[in-house]
Every structure is written in structure tokens, then in C-alpha cells.
Motif scaffolding. Structure first.
Motif, PDB file in Angstrom:
ATOM      1  N   LEU A  78      -3.481   4.750   2.592  1.00 51.84           N
ATOM      2  CA  LEU A  78      -4.166   3.644   3.186  1.00 51.84           C
ATOM      3  C   LEU A  78      -3.521   2.710   4.337  1.00 51.84           C
ATOM      4  CD1 LEU A  78      -5.533   1.797  -0.085  1.00 51.84           C
ATOM      5  CD2 LEU A  78      -6.824   2.949   1.711  1.00 51.84           C
ATOM      6  N   LEU A  79      -3.953   2.960   5.469  1.00 51.66           N
ATOM      7  CA  LEU A  79      -3.419   2.305   6.584  1.00 51.66           C
ATOM      8  C   LEU A  79      -3.879   0.631   6.662  1.00 51.66           C
ATOM      9  CD1 LEU A  79      -2.132   2.453   9.509  1.00 51.66           C
ATOM     10  CD2 LEU A  79      -4.440   2.905  10.307  1.00 51.66           C
ATOM     11  N   ARG A  80      -2.742  -0.137   6.711  1.00 41.56           N
ATOM     12  CA  ARG A  80      -2.863  -1.515   6.715  1.00 41.56           C
ATOM     13  C   ARG A  80      -2.225  -2.164   7.811  1.00 41.56           C
ATOM     14  NH1 ARG A  80      -1.653  -0.745   0.866  1.00 41.56           N
ATOM     15  NH2 ARG A  80      -3.661  -1.125  -0.438  1.00 41.56           N
ATOM     16  N   MET A  81      -2.967  -3.196   8.428  1.00 42.77           N
ATOM     17  CA  MET A  81      -2.289  -4.137   9.379  1.00 42.77           C
ATOM     18  C   MET A  81      -2.269  -5.426   8.842  1.00 42.77           C
ATOM     19  SD  MET A  81      -3.952  -1.865  12.935  1.00 42.77           S
ATOM     20  CE  MET A  81      -4.208  -0.183  12.630  1.00 42.77           C
ATOM     21  N   TYR A  82      -1.221  -6.204   9.232  1.00 38.94           N
ATOM     22  CA  TYR A  82      -1.266  -7.776   8.938  1.00 38.94           C
ATOM     23  C   TYR A  82      -1.026  -8.579  10.226  1.00 38.94           C
ATOM     24  CZ  TYR A  82      -0.562  -5.943   4.125  1.00 38.94           C
ATOM     25  OH  TYR A  82      -0.690  -5.247   2.889  1.00 38.94           O
ATOM     26  N   TRP A  83      -1.754  -9.712  10.408  1.00 33.92           N
ATOM     27  CA  TRP A  83      -1.295 -10.571  11.613  1.00 33.92           C
ATOM     28  C   TRP A  83      -1.112 -11.746  11.315  1.00 33.92           C
ATOM     29  CZ3 TRP A  83      -1.786  -6.464  14.426  1.00 33.92           C
ATOM     30  CH2 TRP A  83      -2.708  -5.429  14.493  1.00 33.92           C
ATOM     31  N   GLU A  84      -0.027 -12.236  11.926  1.00 36.54           N
ATOM     32  CA  GLU A  84       0.300 -13.676  11.932  1.00 36.54           C
ATOM     33  C   GLU A  84       1.070 -14.121  10.637  1.00 36.54           C
ATOM     34  OE1 GLU A  84       0.469 -14.048  14.907  1.00 36.54           O
ATOM     35  OE2 GLU A  84      -1.339 -13.499  15.792  1.00 36.54           O
ATOM     36  N   GLY A  85       1.662 -12.936   9.883  1.00 32.31           N
ATOM     37  CA  GLY A  85       2.200 -13.471   8.649  1.00 32.31           C
ATOM     38  C   GLY A  85       1.393 -13.414   7.749  1.00 32.31           C
ATOM     39  N   GLU A  86       0.040 -13.162   7.594  1.00 30.05           N
ATOM     40  CA  GLU A  86      -0.802 -13.135   6.588  1.00 30.05           C
ATOM     41  C   GLU A  86      -0.693 -12.395   5.466  1.00 30.05           C
ATOM     42  OE1 GLU A  86      -3.745 -15.100   6.247  1.00 30.05           O
ATOM     43  OE2 GLU A  86      -3.274 -16.122   8.103  1.00 30.05           O
ATOM     44  N   GLU A  87      -0.936 -12.601   4.059  1.00 26.13           N
ATOM     45  CA  GLU A  87      -0.634 -11.744   3.315  1.00 26.13           C
ATOM     46  C   GLU A  87      -1.943 -10.668   3.006  1.00 26.13           C
ATOM     47  OE1 GLU A  87       0.213 -13.927  -0.360  1.00 26.13           O
ATOM     48  OE2 GLU A  87       2.150 -14.839   0.474  1.00 26.13           O
ATOM     49  N   THR A  88      -3.085 -11.056   3.563  1.00 24.24           N
ATOM     50  CA  THR A  88      -4.045 -10.329   3.418  1.00 24.24           C
ATOM     51  C   THR A  88      -4.127  -9.537   4.565  1.00 24.24           C
ATOM     52  OG1 THR A  88      -5.236 -11.881   2.215  1.00 24.24           O
ATOM     53  CG2 THR A  88      -6.597 -10.295   3.205  1.00 24.24           C
ATOM     54  N   PRO A  89      -4.345  -8.029   4.517  1.00 30.43           N
ATOM     55  CA  PRO A  89      -4.584  -7.322   5.614  1.00 30.43           C
ATOM     56  C   PRO A  89      -5.923  -7.470   6.390  1.00 30.43           C
ATOM     57  CG  PRO A  89      -4.964  -5.991   3.762  1.00 30.43           C
ATOM     58  CD  PRO A  89      -4.645  -7.336   3.135  1.00 30.43           C
ATOM     59  N   ALA A  90      -5.981  -7.454   7.591  1.00 30.71           N
ATOM     60  CA  ALA A  90      -7.279  -7.298   8.592  1.00 30.71           C
ATOM     61  C   ALA A  90      -7.746  -6.110   8.482  1.00 30.71           C
ATOM     62  CB  ALA A  90      -6.712  -7.952   9.879  1.00 30.71           C
ATOM     63  N   SER A 335     -13.947 -12.447   3.199  1.00 30.79           N
ATOM     64  CA  SER A 335     -14.733 -11.415   2.703  1.00 30.79           C
ATOM     65  C   SER A 335     -14.354 -10.010   3.160  1.00 30.79           C
ATOM     66  CB  SER A 335     -16.087 -11.478   3.631  1.00 30.79           C
ATOM     67  OG  SER A 335     -16.943 -10.525   3.225  1.00 30.79           O
ATOM     68  N   ARG A 336     -13.776  -9.254   1.882  1.00 25.16           N
ATOM     69  CA  ARG A 336     -13.139  -8.088   1.882  1.00 25.16           C
ATOM     70  C   ARG A 336     -13.543  -7.066   0.714  1.00 25.16           C
ATOM     71  NH1 ARG A 336      -8.426  -7.973   0.731  1.00 25.16           N
ATOM     72  NH2 ARG A 336      -7.812  -5.744   1.728  1.00 25.16           N
ATOM     73  N   PRO A 337     -13.975  -5.716   0.758  1.00 29.92           N
ATOM     74  CA  PRO A 337     -14.087  -5.024  -0.193  1.00 29.92           C
ATOM     75  C   PRO A 337     -12.700  -5.006  -0.949  1.00 29.92           C
ATOM     76  CG  PRO A 337     -13.624  -3.596   1.785  1.00 29.92           C
ATOM     77  CD  PRO A 337     -13.907  -5.107   2.153  1.00 29.92           C
ATOM     78  N   ALA A 338     -12.876  -4.628  -2.654  1.00 25.13           N
ATOM     79  CA  ALA A 338     -11.750  -4.404  -3.462  1.00 25.13           C
ATOM     80  C   ALA A 338     -11.005  -3.256  -2.710  1.00 25.13           C
ATOM     81  CB  ALA A 338     -12.241  -3.989  -4.694  1.00 25.13           C
ATOM     82  N   THR A 339      -9.780  -3.185  -2.807  1.00 25.07           N
ATOM     83  CA  THR A 339      -8.845  -1.998  -2.438  1.00 25.07           C
ATOM     84  C   THR A 339      -9.290  -0.850  -3.162  1.00 25.07           C
ATOM     85  OG1 THR A 339      -7.056  -3.738  -1.830  1.00 25.07           O
ATOM     86  CG2 THR A 339      -6.397  -1.202  -2.227  1.00 25.07           C
ATOM     87  N   PRO A 340      -9.743   0.248  -2.640  1.00 25.48           N
ATOM     88  CA  PRO A 340     -10.067   1.613  -3.304  1.00 25.48           C
ATOM     89  C   PRO A 340      -8.634   2.328  -4.066  1.00 25.48           C
ATOM     90  CG  PRO A 340      -9.913   1.960  -0.942  1.00 25.48           C
ATOM     91  CD  PRO A 340      -9.627   0.503  -1.143  1.00 25.48           C
ATOM     92  N   ASP A 341      -9.067   2.772  -5.105  1.00 31.77           N
ATOM     93  CA  ASP A 341      -7.826   3.424  -5.648  1.00 31.77           C
ATOM     94  C   ASP A 341      -8.119   4.966  -5.226  1.00 31.77           C
ATOM     95  OD1 ASP A 341      -9.964   4.397  -7.322  1.00 31.77           O
ATOM     96  OD2 ASP A 341      -9.161   3.131  -8.944  1.00 31.77           O
ATOM     97  N   LEU A 342      -7.316   5.921  -5.705  1.00 27.31           N
ATOM     98  CA  LEU A 342      -7.362   7.478  -5.255  1.00 27.31           C
ATOM     99  C   LEU A 342      -8.571   7.713  -5.682  1.00 27.31           C
ATOM    100  CD1 LEU A 342      -5.756   9.274  -3.855  1.00 27.31           C
ATOM    101  CD2 LEU A 342      -4.597  10.084  -6.098  1.00 27.31           C
ATOM    102  N   LEU A 343      -9.301   7.642  -7.032  1.00 33.20           N
ATOM    103  CA  LEU A 343     -10.418   8.087  -7.346  1.00 33.20           C
ATOM    104  C   LEU A 343     -11.698   7.776  -6.411  1.00 33.20           C
ATOM    105  CD1 LEU A 343     -11.801   9.835  -9.779  1.00 33.20           C
ATOM    106  CD2 LEU A 343     -12.085   7.543 -11.001  1.00 33.20           C
ATOM    107  N   ALA A 344     -11.691   6.360  -6.077  1.00 35.14           N
ATOM    108  CA  ALA A 344     -12.555   6.004  -5.264  1.00 35.14           C
ATOM    109  C   ALA A 344     -12.514   6.675  -3.685  1.00 35.14           C
ATOM    110  CB  ALA A 344     -12.579   4.422  -4.998  1.00 35.14           C
ATOM    111  N   LEU A 345     -11.222   7.273  -3.481  1.00 38.03           N
ATOM    112  CA  LEU A 345     -11.085   7.920  -2.032  1.00 38.03           C
ATOM    113  C   LEU A 345     -11.057   9.190  -1.971  1.00 38.03           C
ATOM    114  CD1 LEU A 345      -7.787   6.029  -1.265  1.00 38.03           C
ATOM    115  CD2 LEU A 345      -9.975   5.549  -0.144  1.00 38.03           C
ATOM    116  N   GLU A 346     -11.297   9.734  -3.092  1.00 40.39           N
ATOM    117  CA  GLU A 346     -11.115  11.388  -3.316  1.00 40.39           C
ATOM    118  C   GLU A 346     -12.118  11.889  -2.580  1.00 40.39           C
ATOM    119  OE1 GLU A 346     -10.727  12.972  -7.100  1.00 40.39           O
ATOM    120  OE2 GLU A 346     -12.685  12.285  -7.851  1.00 40.39           O
TER     121      GLU A 346
END
Length: 348
Positions: A78-90, A335-346
Motif C-alpha cells: 500500500l502506497l500512502r502519502m501524507y501532507w502537512e503532518g496529517e495522521e490520515t493519508p491523502a 470520507s475514506r474507504p476502510a484500509t484494505p487487507d491482503l485478502l481484499a487486495l488479492e
């Protein structure tokens, strides 16, 4: 000021490149000495997250390049990017899907903002401005080590007051419940521009599968959208089922849209057809001032009804994974979807 972060310069510091004395290339370069190819990549152990870039602003990320071994990591990281020190990834997207390769099998992409080149060289040129801080990570969800080669090219400079933050979200309906739609975005609030769609579409029914319309619900739209397409292949710039007579489904990749991948059944393990499609709204951005929702229908064509009557549309239950890219006037979205696990990604 131009800067670049890689495994040979983890901080992007001026004169900081090529100083490594240990790394994944140390053994191969044992007779070469400092300044040679000592640290061209990093190893990310199973279940761990690597910080690829941690940058103090203001500035703009201009280019991302990466490649991994093995390719199956494209749907296992999972590639994540965070801006301005936010704890939630954009940005929270499987690595392969972010670069229009969602099926763990390489596909050439020759577009303006995204290029995927042989054999798995991923490039993205979306401008990503930030004012104080940018952080980019990659999480390895697989049970194996992932070796990553990467480079983050950016510039340190003032960012305009009207500059928006880059966002990307991934969702999957596997399968889409028959009679329902796949949601790409839901309840995004604020002002911004929708700039891109990538779909990894797995077909679960015989016949033509791409009659579904892309719909964009803008600024308070409820039951009916402001922007409504005429069919899936139409939205991606194609026509008539992507079917060239005598040739069948035909791939194409252009600066702003394409059907870049066609995976046909092989009679052994690939039991279904799979497709990859992208459209970049760079010259035709979809602007919204208050909120945005985006959907696509899982819809095909059934056999004729007899007595001279035409074919009929029919609901399908396909496997649709979407990556939606947009700019927003906030560094994170509620508004973000739940973080997928490996089963959801496979990829089956």
C-alpha cells in the motif's frame, strides 16, 4: 531548488547522494569502493512499512519512479502519502493500481501523468504541492520481503495560496452485488478537481460487459448526477465494445486515456477476462465546489429476446477495483474507504 530522494540519498540533502557505505548493492560493489552503486534499493520485511520520503516544505513532488521484485507485490503493498503532518493519508492505494497495473501482470502505459515501462518501471508526474511537510510510505502486507528501487524528485519553493492537495482512493467491489453500482468516491466534501480514474475490471459473465455509465454527482446532486456518460468504453475514449472486427478486444494507450491491459483466459488458471483502463481529466478536469460522489454501473448486454427484438441490457456482478485521483482544498479527507487487507487486495 531541485532535490531527489532515493536509496542512495534517503534525505534528499544537498551533496548527500552516493555516500552510502552499506546497502543492498554492497556485496556486488565490494571491489568498487565508496561513490559507486552501494545502496540502489531497500528491503521491506514482511508486515513492515518503509518511509520513502519525509520532506520539510514548502515544495512540490514532481515525479515518482519505482520498481519492485516480485511483481506480485503490486497488489500486496500500500502506497500512502501524507501532507502537512496529517495522521490520515491523502493517498492510500495499492502500488500497482496507482500506476495502472492492478493485476500483478505488467502492462505498458504511455500517458502524460503516468508511464509504466518494461518491465515494471513505474512513473507518476502528478504535481503534489505541500506547504509544511510531505511524507510518503509503502507498507508490505505480504508474507515475503519486498525489494524496492525508488526515486522521489521534488523541488523546494513557495506554493501558491490556491494550490490544492493531491488525493487518491482505492475501492473494490468483488463482486458488485447484482443490480447495484460500484462506488469510486462517496461523500468527498470541499472544493476541488477530479483528475483521474483507473479501473481494474474482472468480468464474471459471458458477453459484452461494459455498458455501465460513469456518473459524477456534484455539489448536492442526489438521485441524479450532473455528469453522466453513455457507457464504460465511451468514458475511456473507445467505442463499440473495444472490438475491432477480426481482432477482438484491442488495447491502446494514449496521453490521457486508454485500455492498457487485456488478460484473456488461458485455459488453465485464468478463468475470466480482466481489463485495465485509465482516463486522466487533465485537460477536462471535473470541478466541484462542495462535494463529490462517483459511481459506475456493472452492466452488460444479454442475448436477444427473439421475434426481431433487440438485445437487452442486463445487470452483472463483476469484480471492479477503482483508483480515483483528485485535488482537494484540504490535506486530508474525512470520507475514506476502510484500509484494505491482503485478502481484499488479492488477485485470484
Amino acid at each position: 531548488m531541485s532535490r531527489s530522494i532515493s536509496a542512495e540519498n534517503f534525505t534528499g540533502a544537498k551533496s548527500g547522494g552516493g555516500r552510502a557505505t552499506e546497502g543492498t548493492g554492497a556485496v556486488a560493489a565490494s571491489r568498487l569502493g565508496p561513490g559507486w552503486k552501494i545502496s540502489p534499493s531497500i528491503d521491506i520485511p514482511a508486515g513492515e512499512t518503509a518511509v520513502l520520503a519525509d520532506i520539510e516544505g514548502p515544495g512540490t513532488v514532481r515525479h515518482l519512479w519505482c520498481t519492485t521484485d516480485p511483481h506480485r507485490a503490486w497488489r500486496g503493498t500500500l502506497l500512502r502519502m501524507y501532507w502537512e503532518g496529517e495522521e490520515t493519508p491523502a493517498v492510500e492505494v495499492p502500488l500497482g493500481d496507482f500506476f495502472c497495473n492492478g493485476w500483478n501482470t505488467f502492462s505498458q502505459v504511455s500517458s502524460v501523468p503516468v508511464a509504466a515501462n518494461p518491465n515494471g518501471g513505474f512513473n507518476a508526474y502528478w504535481p503534489m504541492p505541500f506547504r509544511r511537510k510531505a511524507r510518503i510510505t509503502l507498507e508490505n502486507l505480504t508474507a515475503e520481503k519486498v525489494t524496492l528501487y525508488y526515486q522521489v524528485d521534488y523541488e523546494l519553493d513557495e506554493v501558491g495560496e490556491d494550490a490544492s492537495w493531491f488525493h487518491a482512493q482505492w475501492r473494490r467491489s468483488n463482486p458488485v452485488p447484482v443490480g447495484e453500482v460500484h462506488t469510486l468516491l462517496d461523500g468527498v466534501t470541499g472544493a476541488g478537481n477530479y483528475v483521474g480514474t483507473y479501473l481494474a475490471w474482472g468480468v464474471n459473465s459471458p458477453g459484452w460487459w461494459g455498458e455501465g455509465e460513469l456518473k459524477f454527482y456534484l455539489d448536492g446532486d442526489d438521485a441524479y448526477p450532473t455528469i453522466c456518460g453513455t457507457g464504460t468504453e465511451d468514458y475511456f475514449g473507445g467505442a463499440w465494445n473495444f472490438d475491432v472486427p477480426g481482432q477482438g478486444y484491442t488495447a491502446y494507450t494514449t496521453p490521457y486515456l486508454g485500455l492498457n491491459q487485456i488478460l484473456r483466459p488461458d485455459g488453465l488458471y485464468r478463468s475470466q477476462q480482466r481489463f485495465g483502463m485509465y482516463r486522466w481529466h487533465v485537460l477536462d478536469p471535473i470541478r466541484f465546489a462542495e462535494d463529490l460522489r462517483v459511481t459506475v454501473q456493472s452492466l452488460g448486454i444479454g442475448p436477444g429476446q427473439g421475434n426481431g427484438l433487440p438485445h437487452r441490457y442486463r445487470h452483472t456482478g463483476d469484480d471492479i477495483a477503482s483508483t480515483s485521483l483528485f485535488y482537494l482544498d484540504a490535506p486530508s479527507s474525512t470520507s475514506r474507504p476502510a484500509t484494505p487487507d491482503l485478502l481484499a487486495l488479492e488477485v485470484d
